[in-house]
Design a protein around this motif. Structure first.
Motif, PDB file in Angstrom:
ATOM      1  N   ALA A  81      -6.337   5.580   2.305  1.00 20.67           N
ATOM      2  CA  ALA A  81      -6.174   4.479   1.124  1.00 20.67           C
ATOM      3  C   ALA A  81      -5.198   3.483   1.342  1.00 20.67           C
ATOM      4  O   ALA A  81      -3.821   3.929   1.190  1.00 20.67           O
ATOM      5  N   ILE A  82      -5.425   2.561   1.927  1.00 19.79           N
ATOM      6  CA  ILE A  82      -4.137   1.580   1.995  1.00 19.79           C
ATOM      7  C   ILE A  82      -4.769   0.098   1.375  1.00 19.79           C
ATOM      8  O   ILE A  82      -4.521  -0.783   1.918  1.00 19.79           O
ATOM      9  N   ASP A  83      -5.097   0.394   0.190  1.00 20.29           N
ATOM     10  CA  ASP A  83      -5.713  -0.644  -0.710  1.00 20.29           C
ATOM     11  C   ASP A  83      -4.757  -0.839  -1.862  1.00 20.29           C
ATOM     12  O   ASP A  83      -4.920  -1.483  -2.753  1.00 20.29           O
ATOM     13  N   GLU A  84      -3.567  -0.726  -1.490  1.00 19.58           N
ATOM     14  CA  GLU A  84      -2.764  -0.935  -2.890  1.00 19.58           C
ATOM     15  C   GLU A  84      -2.314  -2.647  -2.701  1.00 19.58           C
ATOM     16  O   GLU A  84      -2.643  -3.249  -1.657  1.00 19.58           O
ATOM     17  N   SER A  85      -2.228  -3.181  -4.108  1.00 23.37           N
ATOM     18  CA  SER A  85      -2.056  -4.444  -4.266  1.00 23.37           C
ATOM     19  C   SER A  85      -0.960  -5.148  -3.830  1.00 23.37           C
ATOM     20  O   SER A  85      -0.063  -4.434  -3.190  1.00 23.37           O
ATOM     21  N   ASN A  86      -0.617  -6.421  -3.680  1.00 24.83           N
ATOM     22  CA  ASN A  86       0.515  -6.820  -3.130  1.00 24.83           C
ATOM     23  C   ASN A  86       1.650  -6.507  -4.043  1.00 24.83           C
ATOM     24  O   ASN A  86       2.853  -6.095  -3.429  1.00 24.83           O
ATOM     25  N   ALA A  87       1.653  -6.528  -5.138  1.00 30.19           N
ATOM     26  CA  ALA A  87       2.787  -5.856  -6.186  1.00 30.19           C
ATOM     27  C   ALA A  87       3.060  -4.679  -5.587  1.00 30.19           C
ATOM     28  O   ALA A  87       4.400  -4.282  -5.634  1.00 30.19           O
ATOM     29  N   THR A  88       2.268  -3.519  -5.498  1.00 35.71           N
ATOM     30  CA  THR A  88       2.383  -2.351  -5.255  1.00 35.71           C
ATOM     31  C   THR A  88       3.103  -2.204  -3.965  1.00 35.71           C
ATOM     32  O   THR A  88       4.138  -1.504  -3.504  1.00 35.71           O
ATOM     33  N   CYS A  89       2.407  -2.825  -2.860  1.00 37.95           N
ATOM     34  CA  CYS A  89       3.088  -2.975  -1.441  1.00 37.95           C
ATOM     35  C   CYS A  89       4.607  -3.363  -1.704  1.00 37.95           C
ATOM     36  O   CYS A  89       5.429  -2.789  -0.877  1.00 37.95           O
ATOM     37  N   LYS A 138       6.641  -2.940  -3.951  1.00 33.46           N
ATOM     38  CA  LYS A 138       7.682  -1.912  -4.453  1.00 33.46           C
ATOM     39  C   LYS A 138       7.869  -1.043  -3.178  1.00 33.46           C
ATOM     40  O   LYS A 138       9.188  -0.634  -3.157  1.00 33.46           O
ATOM     41  N   ARG A 139       6.941  -0.593  -2.162  1.00 32.79           N
ATOM     42  CA  ARG A 139       7.297  -0.066  -1.080  1.00 32.79           C
ATOM     43  C   ARG A 139       8.177  -0.722  -0.166  1.00 32.79           C
ATOM     44  O   ARG A 139       9.212  -0.103   0.255  1.00 32.79           O
ATOM     45  N   LEU A 140       8.069  -2.003   0.090  1.00 35.52           N
ATOM     46  CA  LEU A 140       8.945  -2.859   0.749  1.00 35.52           C
ATOM     47  C   LEU A 140      10.437  -2.866   0.334  1.00 35.52           C
ATOM     48  O   LEU A 140      11.659  -2.910   0.729  1.00 35.52           O
ATOM     49  N   ALA A 141      10.481  -3.007  -1.352  1.00 32.71           N
ATOM     50  CA  ALA A 141      11.712  -3.122  -1.763  1.00 32.71           C
ATOM     51  C   ALA A 141      12.421  -1.783  -1.741  1.00 32.71           C
ATOM     52  O   ALA A 141      13.849  -1.784  -1.613  1.00 32.71           O
TER      53      ALA A 141
END
Length: 197
Positions: A67-75, A77-80
């Protein structure tokens, strides 16, 4: 375009996962009622063979769904969490890292993508969908458009996205998606629906 039935998975209906293990732990039907609920649905039309191949590939033994379907906003958070800005370039690099992992197809049979990811390519120009296909991984797509509060309810939410789902699904199919996920969440339960198109 053919479409199979929408299937809701839950512990009581998932006797195919571990069979007697769930029954022995107290899950399943009470008082000796049949444990398995099975619905046989036949696809009809020009996509029948492809639909069956897709389902068999996703359900192949020893592999799972990524499942790599995270929204841009959730992604974002991972990048932050690693000090990166939430830009399309950084999201693309993150997704490329995951989707081009050597040998990924040994363990993954299907990958659920976010809409942006479905249309993205590697920095060398190879479509992510083609990267997945080369590893014998079936590309899928998240079709819901996110949770919003359900008016007049007791703090419940529902997923948007039914409007235009048919036309979006046709476009997703053209881009290479062969199955879809719809997520529905309410206060007391969550359920996933998988369907093939």
């Amino acid at each position: 375009m053919a479409c199979s039935a929408v299937v809701k998975l839950n512990v009581a209906a998932s006797s195919w996962i571990g069979g007697s293990r769930f029954r022995d732990q107290g899950f399943g039907s009470p008082r000796g009622a049949p444990f398995r609920r099975v619905s046989v649905i036949r696809a009809a039309g020009s996509y029948t063979d492809e639909l069956i191949r897709t389902a068999k590939s996703i359900a192949s033994p020893g592999r799972g769904i990524l499942a790599i379907d995270e929204s841009n906003a959730t992604c974002g958070k991972r990048l932050a969490s690693i000090g990166l800005d939430n830009t399309e370039t950084n999201r693309q690099a993150y997704r490329q890292l995951l989707l081009t992992t050597p040998g990924l197809g040994e363990y993954i049979s299907g990958a659920i993508l976010f809409e942006e990811t479905l249309y993205q390519s590697t920095v060398d120009g190879k479509k992510f969908v083609d990267c997945l296909r080369d590893e014998k991984i079936v590309p899928g797509i998240k079709t819901d458009k996110g949770l919003v509060p359900l008016p007049g309810s007791n703090n419940e939410s529902w997923c948007q996205g039914l409007d235009g789902l048919s036309s979006r699904s046709a476009e997703y199919y053209k881009q290479g998606a062969r199955f879809a996920k719809w997520y529905c969440s309410r206060v007391q339960r969550s359920c996933f629906f998988f369907f093939f198109f």
